[in-house]
Design a protein around this motif. Structure first.
Motif, PDB file in Angstrom:
ATOM      1  N   VAL B 349      14.127  53.807  48.828  1.00  0.00           N
ATOM      2  CA  VAL B 349      15.162  53.549  47.847  1.00  0.00           C
ATOM      3  C   VAL B 349      16.226  52.765  48.601  1.00  0.00           C
ATOM      4  O   VAL B 349      17.061  53.337  49.296  1.00  0.00           O
ATOM      5  CB  VAL B 349      15.725  54.863  47.286  1.00  0.00           C
ATOM      6  CG1 VAL B 349      16.816  54.571  46.294  1.00  0.00           C
ATOM      7  CG2 VAL B 349      14.611  55.666  46.634  1.00  0.00           C
ATOM      8  N   GLU B 351      18.899  51.001  48.040  1.00  0.00           N
ATOM      9  CA  GLU B 351      20.340  51.085  47.827  1.00  0.00           C
ATOM     10  C   GLU B 351      20.900  52.409  48.336  1.00  0.00           C
ATOM     11  O   GLU B 351      22.099  52.544  48.535  1.00  0.00           O
ATOM     12  CB  GLU B 351      20.680  50.965  46.338  1.00  0.00           C
ATOM     13  CG  GLU B 351      20.253  49.657  45.695  1.00  0.00           C
ATOM     14  CD  GLU B 351      18.828  49.713  45.176  1.00  0.00           C
ATOM     15  OE1 GLU B 351      18.049  50.587  45.642  1.00  0.00           O
ATOM     16  OE2 GLU B 351      18.488  48.899  44.323  1.00  0.00           O
ATOM     17  N   PHE B 356      19.452  60.126  52.369  1.00  0.00           N
ATOM     18  CA  PHE B 356      18.871  60.297  51.027  1.00  0.00           C
ATOM     19  C   PHE B 356      17.368  60.059  51.096  1.00  0.00           C
ATOM     20  O   PHE B 356      16.569  60.842  50.600  1.00  0.00           O
ATOM     21  CB  PHE B 356      19.533  59.280  50.091  1.00  0.00           C
ATOM     22  CG  PHE B 356      19.101  59.348  48.644  1.00  0.00           C
ATOM     23  CD1 PHE B 356      19.918  59.944  47.700  1.00  0.00           C
ATOM     24  CD2 PHE B 356      17.898  58.806  48.233  1.00  0.00           C
ATOM     25  CE1 PHE B 356      19.533  59.990  46.374  1.00  0.00           C
ATOM     26  CE2 PHE B 356      17.505  58.851  46.908  1.00  0.00           C
ATOM     27  CZ  PHE B 356      18.330  59.446  45.979  1.00  0.00           C
TER      28      PHE B 356
ATOM     29  N   TYR C 196      18.388  60.125  40.732  1.00  0.00           N
ATOM     30  CA  TYR C 196      18.928  58.923  41.365  1.00  0.00           C
ATOM     31  C   TYR C 196      17.797  58.104  41.971  1.00  0.00           C
ATOM     32  O   TYR C 196      17.759  56.882  41.846  1.00  0.00           O
ATOM     33  CB  TYR C 196      19.931  59.282  42.468  1.00  0.00           C
ATOM     34  CG  TYR C 196      21.293  59.668  41.943  1.00  0.00           C
ATOM     35  CD1 TYR C 196      22.094  58.735  41.309  1.00  0.00           C
ATOM     36  CD2 TYR C 196      21.784  60.955  42.096  1.00  0.00           C
ATOM     37  CE1 TYR C 196      23.341  59.071  40.822  1.00  0.00           C
ATOM     38  CE2 TYR C 196      23.024  61.310  41.619  1.00  0.00           C
ATOM     39  CZ  TYR C 196      23.804  60.377  40.986  1.00  0.00           C
ATOM     40  OH  TYR C 196      25.031  60.715  40.506  1.00  0.00           O
ATOM     41  N   ALA C 197      16.874  58.794  42.648  1.00  0.00           N
ATOM     42  CA  ALA C 197      15.778  58.082  43.304  1.00  0.00           C
ATOM     43  C   ALA C 197      14.951  57.321  42.268  1.00  0.00           C
ATOM     44  O   ALA C 197      14.594  56.164  42.463  1.00  0.00           O
ATOM     45  CB  ALA C 197      14.888  59.061  44.067  1.00  0.00           C
ATOM     46  N   TYR C 200      16.909  54.275  41.067  1.00  0.00           N
ATOM     47  CA  TYR C 200      16.959  53.178  42.036  1.00  0.00           C
ATOM     48  C   TYR C 200      15.611  52.494  42.135  1.00  0.00           C
ATOM     49  O   TYR C 200      15.501  51.287  42.105  1.00  0.00           O
ATOM     50  CB  TYR C 200      17.281  53.721  43.430  1.00  0.00           C
ATOM     51  CG  TYR C 200      18.726  53.920  43.742  1.00  0.00           C
ATOM     52  CD1 TYR C 200      19.645  52.898  43.546  1.00  0.00           C
ATOM     53  CD2 TYR C 200      19.167  55.113  44.283  1.00  0.00           C
ATOM     54  CE1 TYR C 200      20.967  53.082  43.879  1.00  0.00           C
ATOM     55  CE2 TYR C 200      20.489  55.298  44.615  1.00  0.00           C
ATOM     56  CZ  TYR C 200      21.386  54.288  44.414  1.00  0.00           C
ATOM     57  OH  TYR C 200      22.682  54.460  44.745  1.00  0.00           O
ATOM     58  N   ARG C 325      35.100  47.161  54.359  1.00  0.00           N
ATOM     59  CA  ARG C 325      33.998  47.731  55.117  1.00  0.00           C
ATOM     60  C   ARG C 325      33.672  46.994  56.398  1.00  0.00           C
ATOM     61  O   ARG C 325      33.622  45.809  56.471  1.00  0.00           O
ATOM     62  CB  ARG C 325      32.738  47.791  54.253  1.00  0.00           C
ATOM     63  CG  ARG C 325      32.359  49.251  54.042  1.00  0.00           C
ATOM     64  CD  ARG C 325      30.954  49.371  53.521  1.00  0.00           C
ATOM     65  NE  ARG C 325      30.979  49.612  52.099  1.00  0.00           N
ATOM     66  CZ  ARG C 325      29.905  49.466  51.339  1.00  0.00           C
ATOM     67  NH1 ARG C 325      28.778  49.051  51.854  1.00  0.00           N
ATOM     68  NH2 ARG C 325      29.973  49.699  50.057  1.00  0.00           N
TER      69      ARG C 325
END
Lengths: 348, 503, 325
Positions: B349, B351, B356, C196-197, C200, C325
């Motif tokens: 993944v 992003e 994660f 979320y995974a 994405y 950043r």
């Protein structure tokens, strides 16, 4: 997969005409301007006439108050073949061209909202300007010392909406074509009516916000001019009643059940009603007569097309004649009972 | 060297938080082909972009053709005679070759009306194509219809049309066939003869040896050394790139595998697969390399075993016990894991953060009644990052920002914590730089040493021969043959892979 | 954090404008009123957002609200006790979501198409159930036994008291409760992580052993259940449900709220706090415009431009964040 779906839809649509009745009775149609309880009462009258006249009836209530939506429905209905059609025109200015073409193929009657430029054969309905003035008289009677009024209506584009609003304001101002913001002793809140595009939730939110912004003011009148507006004003007012310093008066138009109950209980001062039952009944009676090859005798036409408005209050009163119109002043309780009976007589 | 065409001295460039170049010096002679070599992240691309005017340096001086220059942008560099041939080709694919050659400098008549006079461009267009060895009749072809190698040559021709004195090519052969690559080498030789200089970025050491006059090696944003053509050898280059001696580039320290079979495929067929069944055995502690041409069905077979394709016949057994694999979760439960070929599409993944990704397949063991056990997760992530030496600022860094080698380490790391029985690796080092390759080979060796059965699909011959205990070759969907470590050799493998084995 | 900054400052600005527009606008009862509407928007936005996080979309939310409101009313008219009627309504929503999920995952149809069809079908179903609006008055008159329960439910779920009016913004409280649950799920549990995974990169999720299809179905079920719950709340808070206009266009409000709150329509992004903040924008904006006496004609323009402005603030903060950043 995609192709399969398309085929399925096509087959489904192809079945639709086949599903209709195949009787040989003449068919007449009526298309309203939107979906509302008002039009359900009209439908009851239309059905009664259709039964008495022994014709098939295609009664359509388009989803929203929208010229394009209504046009689509009218086209669809006439394409199935009808011997006459009655339409409550959303916006006569825009639709007359189209309606003219409709009128060349079958008799056209305008109901509720006139479209004189459309070659319609008759107009069945009340005089909305005069009815608006009747609302104005109710306001003057309840708020004799003047005050602030807020108007709520679905939209201000249609002819009957313009006439109704104009009638109310002219009556308050005591002159024709009155201009604001002051109309006689009355101030129009916001300078124009609040509109909601017939979205009832929006109508209630509008009413709540107006009540909120006027909650300290004395002599406030809230006026709902489309069938659902008085109901939504009442629901909003009930929720805000404890906030309000001076009781507000509510005035209505049309005969929504909640409105009628509100009048009966004294929560609403009064409502000016049309006669949707007669709209439907008379329109279909005329169309059926023509469809069967007959004509409506001249001496009956006026009685069938000019429908007097009626004023409903809690206590009613004697009938009177205003500007040449015979106006009945009815008691809410009795009027409601009669209406229920009319509807039930058809539903069974 | 007398009066170099390009001289860059003390070039420094920083991006927020990163020093990309730190005092790099570069000289390119006229008509010289100079290779720039280095690991991913060494600063090669940044240096090229500075030379081509895409970036402006923070410090340092650049002299081009005898004059100090500062380019405001790529257009200024192009006007001066420097053209960058992009890694992602920079052509308008919907237009013809001719239109692309003159894109932005179309001759026109009629003042502001700017009527195109395409006819005037045809003779010079043909001449440009001839310089890169493309036939005339391609002039009116749509670029989208060309082969990748032809597109590359069109791009070079366009640069030549701009009177480029210096061409910069960033891994130009990465998407070319061998034939196209050979053609490109010829064109480069022709350019050199015509006095055009070429800056050539490459990963492929054999390529550098073949075409470069000289190689400059960058490491961590600094000059790490340079090699004359004669000194360009595999060992020399690797030593400079990685900064240490790589005695054991292919480590092979695990003992001779004598374990029981951990994965056995018996007459397996899968939906959409070839009509003939496939059988395969992987023993504990064994690295089975799988060779074959592209399209031989290697990836598909591995996906079927991992539950991504429906198995229609045959038996898959893990440690002798038949398992029913309907979805990846079944394979995972049996201890079979897949490191997919396209890690950016299937493995990561991009992003989301390193942490994660590492915890994603392990969450079933990192939770209490559905709640993520944050402490256990943090610990697992830290241990994995440390063990695999993943170069990342922190666990929250999006994986997409890591180098290819580090991305691949993260894909490995996803499965390590689960104590794999069988690890299926599909092209494990594709797009990975040399240093990280060595680390991945060491990791494979270590896993095999601990008794994991490794099934490695690879198209990289050096890797196949260097890492495998045994090689299985597939040809057109069937197992064409098998070679023990003693029999291994490039010729033997290719014979089987092209169907010459007779099996 | 950065993705929330834009919507946060937009809200601060809108509230500042509202409070200074009219003393009555700043009053407790109006702010409660706005909060209640926000609560309603938020509940359906939560469902839409969870779906959007996994890369899905639901265009049928408004019609499910309409069908839910009418169904809830009719069940009570037919004598089903109010709490049971509410459970049945939400269950019906779950059934709709299940159908969406199965069509999308098993038949591989596009969510956009499936739920667009749903938008028409459920509106039609609502109309076929009743042609007239259903009001709480009518239900109480038909089923006098339910009056007390109904008033109780109305009080606890929407904060509306029969005599005192709006006592507290019940729907907002309900939203906060649901948002906390959603937030815990999204940010603290394995399921959220999987969502979320999937949003994405669903292929990477599948290669990691996640049952992508099952999770997709679950998010469709959650979304439609919350929409159906919204339907029941609609009847309770407005005391009236019209089969034609109840919930109309609310799918767009829900999606707008989710995107304003930081969800990406490409999937994989969004936070519970952001979703709540995003859902709060439209109601306060609507209320403000009424108090500012903006002519109805111009309202859609002002709303559109304000939302655009909100996304510009968001973009501004994101660029600053990236530069830092």
């Amino acid at each position: 997969m995609r192709l399969g779906l398309v085929i399925a839809i096509a087959v489904g649509l192809a079945c639709v005409p086949a599903c209709g009745s195949s009787s040989t009775k003449p068919k007449v149609a009526m298309v309203t301007n939107c979906t509302a309880e008002f039009w359900s009462i009209c439908e009851a009258g239309a059905k009664k006439a259709a039964r008495e006249q022994d014709v098939d009836l295609d009664f359509r209530q388009p989803k929203t108050l929208d010229v394009a939506v209504q046009r689509e429905v009218i086209d669809a209905v006439t394409r199935t073949g009808v011997a006459g059609i009655a339409v409550s025109v959303v916006n006569p200015d825009e639709q007359s061209e189209h309606l003219k073409r409709i009128a060349t193929r079958q008799p056209l009657i305008a109901v509720d909202n006139d479209a004189p430029a459309s070659d319609r054969k008759y107009y069945v309905g009340i005089d909305n300007y005069e009815a608006g003035k009747a609302v104005g008289r109710l306001i003057k009677a309840q708020l004799p010392q003047g005050g602030t009024v807020a108007l709520f209506i679905g939209g201000t584009a249609s002819a009957n909406a313009k006439a109704r609003v104009g009638g109310v304001l002219d009556e308050l101002a005591g002159q024709k074509d009155a201009k604001g913001p002051k109309y006689g002793n009355y101030t129009l809140h916001n300078g124009e009516p609040y509109t909601d595009s017939t979205d009832e939730a929006k109508a209630q939110q509008n009413a709540k916000a107006v009540i909120e912004s006027l909650k300290g003011a004395p002599n406030v009148g809230l006026v709902g001019l489309y069938a659902y507006n008085p109901k939504q004003i009442l629901l909003a007012y009930r929720s805000k009643r404890s906030e309000v310093q001076h009781p507000m008066k509510i005035f209505g138009f049309d005969e929504d059940w909640t409105t009628l109950e509100g009048v009966e209980k004294g929560e609403i001062e009064g409502t000016v009603v049309q006669n949707p039952f007669l709209y439907g009944y008379n329109s279909i009676k005329i169309l059926a007569t023509i469809a069967k090859g007959g004509t409506v005798p001249d001496d009956q036409i006026k009685g069938l097309t000019v429908i007097p408005y009626r004023v409903i209050t809690r206590d009613g009163g004697p009938a009177e004649e205003v500007n040449g119109i015979k106006v009945e002043n009815l008691k809410a309780a009795e009027f409601g009972k009669q209406l229920r009976a009319d509807i039930d007589s058809v539903a069974k | 060297m007398t009066a170099p065409l390009l001289e860059a001295v003390g070039v420094r460039k920083t991006f927020p938080g990163v020093v990309a170049l730190d005092g790099v010096t570069l000289r390119v002679g006229r008509g010289e082909v100079l290779a720039i070599v280095g690991e991913n992240g060494a600063g090669k691309s940044t240096l090229m972009k500075i030379v081509a005017g895409v970036y402006q340096p923070d410090a340092g001086e650049i002299t081009f053709d005898g004059r100090p220059v500062t380019f405001a942008g790529p257009a200024a560099a192009m006007a001066a005679g420097i053209s960058l041939i992009h890694q992602e080709l920079n052509l308008a694919e919907n237009l013809s070759v001719l239109d692309n050659l003159f894109l932005g400098r179309e001759p026109a008549v009629g003042g502001w009306v700017r009527l195109l006079t395409r006819a005037a461009t045809i003779p010079p267009g043909k001449a440009l194509l001839a310089r890169v060895g493309l036939p005339d009749d391609l002039l009116h072809a749509r670029v989208a219809d060309l082969a990748p190698g032809q597109k590359q040559l069109v791009e070079i021709a366009r640069a030549l049309g701009l009177d480029a004195k210096l061409l910069i090519m960033d891994e130009p052969t990465s998407s070319l066939t061998q034939k196209e690559t050979d053609r490109l080498y010829e064109v480069i030789a022709g350019l050199r003869a015509a006095g055009v200089s070429v800056l050539y970025i490459s990963h492929r050491l054999a390529e550098v040896r073949r075409i470069a006059d000289r190689a400059v090696v960058l490491r961590d944003g600094r000059n790490a050394g340079e090699l004359a053509r004669a000194d360009v050898t595999h060992d020399n280059l690797v030593r400079m790139m990685v900064g240490r001696d790589l005695k054991q580039f292919f480590r092979h320290s695990h003992g001779k595998p004598a374990g029981d079979p951990v994965l056995t495929l018996t007459d397996v067929r899968y939906a959409g697969g070839p009509p003939h069944p496939a059988s395969l055995t992987v023993r504990a502690g064994e690295v089975v390399g799988m060779a074959g041409l592209v399209g031989a069905g290697r990836t598909e077979l591995s996906e079927a075993v991992f539950g991504l394709r429906r198995i229609t016949a045959g038996v898959v057994a893990v440690r002798g016990r038949p398992v029913t694999v309907r979805r990846p979760a079944d394979a995972i439960a049996a201890g079979v894991f897949l490191v997919p070929e396209d890690r950016r599409l299937n493995g990561l993944v991009l992003e989301a953060g390193v942490g994660f990704n590492l915890s994603l397949p392990n969450l079933d063991r990192l939770n209490t009644a559905g709640w993520v056990n944050t402490r256990a997760e943090t610990e697992l992530v830290a241990v994995t990052i440390g063990r695999l030496r993943v170069k990342t600022p922190d666990a929250a860094q999006p994986v997409g920002l890591l180098s290819g080698g580090n991305q691949q380490k993260v894909v490995f790391g996803k499965w390590l914590a689960r104590g794999p029985q069988v690890l299926i690796l599909d092209e494990p080092t594709r797009g990975v730089d040399v240093g990280a390759k060595a680390e991945i080979y060491a990791l494979i060796d270590e896993l095999a040493g601990r008794g994991v059965g490794v099934w490695m699909i690879t198209s990289d011959m050096e890797e196949l021969l260097g890492v495998s205990d045994r090689v299985v070759v597939m040809h057109e969907g069937r197992i064409a043959g098998e070679l023990a470590r003693g029999q291994l050799g490039e010729e033997a493998v290719m014979k089987l892979a092209t169907g010459g084995g007779g099996a | 954090m950065i993705r929330i900054a834009g919507v946060f400052f937009l809200l601060v600005g809108l509230y500042a404008a509202l409070i200074s527009s009219n003393p009555n606008a700043a009053g407790r009862s109006n702010l409660f009123e706005v909060a209640n509407t926000q609560g309603f928007y938020g509940i359906i936005t939560l469902g839409a957002a969870l779906l959007i996080v996994t890369g899905g979309i639901d265009l049928s939310i408004g019609s499910v609200i309409g069908l839910g409101s009418v169904l809830f009313g009719i069940l009570m008219l037919e004598g089903v006790p109010p709490p049971v009627a509410m459970l049945l309504t939400v269950g019906g929503g779950a059934g709709i979501g299940l159908a969406h999920g199965l069509l999308v995952t098993r038949l591989k149809l596009q969510a956009f198409l499936v739920t667009l069809c749903g938008l028409f079908v459920y509106r039609g179903l609502a109309r076929s159930l009743t042609s007239n609006s259903i009001g709480l008055d009518r239900i109480k008159k038909t089923q006098p036994d339910f009056a007390a329960t109904l008033d109780g439910m109305r009080y606890w779920l929407t904060g509306e008291d029969p005599t005192k009016g709006l006592v507290f913004p019940g729907e907002f409280v309900l939203l906060l409760g649901l948002a906390v649950i959603a937030g815990l799920f999204l940010h603290k549990t394995v399921y959220g992580r999987y969502w979320y995974a999937i949003g994405y990169n669903d292929r990477a999720a599948a290669y990691s052993g996640i049952d992508v299809n099952r999770h997709r179905v679950v998010t469709f079920v959650v979304c439609s259940s919350l929409a159906a719950l919204g339907g029941a709340l609609w009847l309770l808070s407005y005391s009236d449900a019209n089969p034609d206009s109840a919930g109309q266009s609310y799918e767009l409000y829900a999606i707008t709220g989710a995107v304003l709150g930081g969800c990406s329509l490409r999937g994989g992004e969004g936070t519970a706090v952001g979703i709540v903040l995003g859902a709060m924008v439209l109601p306060v904006l609507n209320n403000l415009l009424i108090f500012l006496k903006v002519r109805d004609t111009y309202m859609p323009i002002v709303i559109g431009l304000t939302l655009l402005f909100g996304t510009l603030i968001d973009e501004f903060f994101r660029r600053r964040g990236r530069a830092a950043r």
